[in-house]
Design a protein around this motif. Structure first.
Motif, short mmCIF file in Angstrom:
data_model
loop_
_atom_site.label_atom_id
_atom_site.label_comp_id
_atom_site.label_asym_id
_atom_site.label_seq_id
_atom_site.Cartn_x
_atom_site.Cartn_y
_atom_site.Cartn_z
N ASP A 1 5.28 -16.25 4.50
CA ASP A 1 4.47 -15.39 3.64
C ASP A 1 4.67 -13.93 4.06
N PRO A 2 4.18 -12.98 3.26
CA PRO A 2 4.46 -11.57 3.58
C PRO A 2 4.03 -11.15 4.98
N GLU A 3 2.89 -11.70 5.47
CA GLU A 3 2.41 -11.32 6.81
C GLU A 3 3.42 -11.78 7.87
N ARG B 1 6.57 -12.40 7.42
CA ARG B 1 7.80 -11.63 7.27
C ARG B 1 7.68 -10.28 8.00
N ALA B 2 6.50 -9.68 7.86
CA ALA B 2 6.27 -8.40 8.53
C ALA B 2 6.30 -8.59 10.06
N GLU C 1 13.18 -7.86 -1.38
CA GLU C 1 11.96 -7.06 -1.28
C GLU C 1 11.28 -7.36 0.05
N GLY C 2 10.35 -6.50 0.41
CA GLY C 2 9.55 -6.77 1.60
C GLY C 2 10.20 -6.31 2.89
#
Lengths: 356, 187
Positions: free
Chosen positions: A49-51, A53-54, A103-104
């Protein structure tokens, strides 16, 4: 490691690998080693999820920051970088289209000489890539191996004794290594013999791809040959195999070039000189035509048919700087395809005019 | 029918090998087959694979996707319904996109993945580089295991089947020992 907001390529004429200095660089443009690596305890990018990935980007960036590379590396966080800069990096072979257009959280860490780059959060958490001029897979592997070992002191890789380096796609699991060479085979294409290279490659479990072209129908004289097998083989097995096979393709291309020179020198000279003239005189030129003309010019330079002040280094550089994103950077505002063809012709005239 | 290699055990495997440009067919027992089957390293073995000869490595070079995973889907324990407990990926999702979700998927889908990996690579287990040191792990046991596998490959290449057999036993013991700590992502 220095942080950069974007790619500042002003003044730089392209990676060291473009110099045309390596072995057989009349035919082999470059050798590349790519290693896929992932962090233990994290999902692959596609599933994260984006978290997460960060968190992965942070962790990799911190690890790369602690790694002692032989030269100071630059890091560009691509989520915040201008999209045009990412496209320029693609054209300079520092990152893949997939990484540029994703993206991201993601980024690239590269050496100022542009022959080492580490893509962060492409399909795998890390993709270490080393480029060398000519046929130099062995030295490219040594450099990639060294960079990988240095990084592994600061990042915990997902690795299993059974499957080796664990990768997002099972085609890469094991060594995680893709070794490839970019070949310029104009004589084989011209005489319609290039199909044999494809067949020979397939028989050796090597992938042969037309470069710049889409799918199986290559639209140019450039080809990439790479290994397909990563599990059950050592890195040096793969490199030895390529280093044995590629010279056969090189010899084949050279033999056909010789034959062409002997059977119809005038026609070959005409083809190379016309291409040179077109590049020096055109007022508008598409990227396809540029590629075709530059290929003929490159052949002419290698056969000694064109002026000696025109070097392979200059021709290699023109391939890079005549691409859309590089042209776009030279212009002050947005540029449509028609204006880009004019800009390309101007750039080629200027660059080739300067060597007279 | 007796195994054509050891001449003692019963032959259970029909094996085709590509030698000097010609195909040689042999009936082998499990033991001799395990030693003889291509590990995916020699050129002739690779060529046979590429040509689609019926070797242990399977036919052709595979790409990952619905087609390449076709066989695995019909395995007896139906891996389609298997889910990786770490990342939540189902095997069906892997089949449709050809990408795994996390390093632990390799263990979660092991039964279905092994034939696929063999089809793609010809080989089943890693013999390449081992991290010299993990940021937080001792890699000595893993390094020893991979080195043993490489020795076995060399013995097979040199047709030293006696040594290969003893190395295989040693390897099996070592693999059993390490399988406890295997997985690639328990942190």
């Amino acid at each position: 490691m220095k942080l950069a907001k974007g790619f500042d390529g002003n003044g730089a004429i392209g990676g060291e690998w473009l110099r045309g200095t390596g072995a057989d660089s009349d035919i082999v443009i470059s050798s590349r080693i790519r290693l896929a690596r992932n962090l233990r305890g994290h999902r692959f990018g596609i599933q994260a999820d984006p978290e997460e990935r960060a968190a992965i980007e942070d962790e990799v960036r911190a690890g790369l920051g602690r790694t002692a590379f032989p030269e100071e590396m630059l890091y560009i966080p691509l989520a915040d970088a201008p999209p045009l800069d990412a496209e320029v990096l693609v054209e300079r072979h520092l990152i893949s289209k997939e990484l540029a257009r994703a993206e991201g959280p993601r980024g690239v860490c590269y050496a100022p000489g542009e022959n080492v780059s580490i893509m962060v959060q492409e399909e795998d958490h890390l993709r270490i890539q080393v480029l060398r001029s000519g046929l130099q897979l062995d030295t490219a592997w040594e450099a990639a191996d060294a960079a990988d070992t240095r990084i592994s002191r600061h990042l915990d890789y997902a690795y299993s004794a059974r499957y080796g380096y664990l990768t997002c796609c099972p085609t890469n699991v094991g060594t995680g290594m893709r070794a490839s060479v970019m070949l310029h085979l104009p004589a084989l294409v011209y005489t319609k013999h290039v199909e044999k290279v494809f067949q020979a490659g397939a028989k050796m479990s090597l992938a042969v791809r037309g470069l710049y072209g889409e799918g199986t129908q290559p639209s140019s004289d450039f080809f990439q040959i790479s290994n397909q097998v990563c599990l059950g083989v050592t890195e040096t097995d793969v490199i030895d195999r390529l280093q044995r096979v590629v010279p056969q393709f090189i010899q084949y291309e050279r033999k056909v070039r010789e034959a062409l020179l002997q059977s119809d020198r005038a026609a070959l000279e005409d083809k190379c000189w016309r291409a040179y003239a077109a590049l020096r005189a055109a007022r508008t030129i598409t990227s396809e035509e540029t590629l075709e003309m530059l290929s003929a010019v490159r052949l002419g330079v290698n056969l000694g048919l064109l002026p000696t002040r025109l070097t392979i280094e200059i021709v290699n550089e023109l391939f890079i700087v005549s691409q859309p994103a590089h042209l776009q950077r030279l212009s002050t505002g947005p540029i449509d395809p028609k204006a880009r063809d004019v800009a390309r012709a101007t750039l080629l005239r200027t660059k080739l005019g300067a060597i007279d | 029918m007796k195994c054509q290699s050891c001449q003692t055990r019963a032959a259970t495997v029909h094996f085709t090998e590509l030698l000097d440009g010609g195909l040689k067919e042999m009936a082998l027992c499990e033991e001799c087959y395990a030693v003889k089957k291509p590990a995916g390293t020699d050129e002739l073995g690779m060529l046979a694979t590429a040509l689609g000869a019926p070797t242990a490595a399977g036919a052709g070079t595979a790409s990952v996707g619905p087609d390449a995973t076709g066989d695995a889907g019909s395995a007896p324990d139906d891996p389609i319904s298997t889910t990786c407990s770490h990342c939540g990926l189902t095997y069906a999702m892997f089949r449709s996109r050809g990408r795994l979700g996390c390093p632990l998927c390799y263990e979660a889908f092991r039964t279905a993945l092994e034939p696929l990996l063999e089809k793609i690579h010809g080989g089943k287990s890693h013999v390449g580089k081992t991290p010299l040191e993990g940021a937080s792990r001792d890699r000595a046991a893993e390094r020893a295991l991979v080195a043993l596998r490489r020795k076995l490959q060399d013995a097979i290449k040199q047709e030293n089947y006696e040594l290969a057999a003893s190395l295989r036993d040693e390897l099996r013991r070592a693999e059993e020992g390490i399988s406890q700590s295997e997985g690639g992502g328990e942190s």
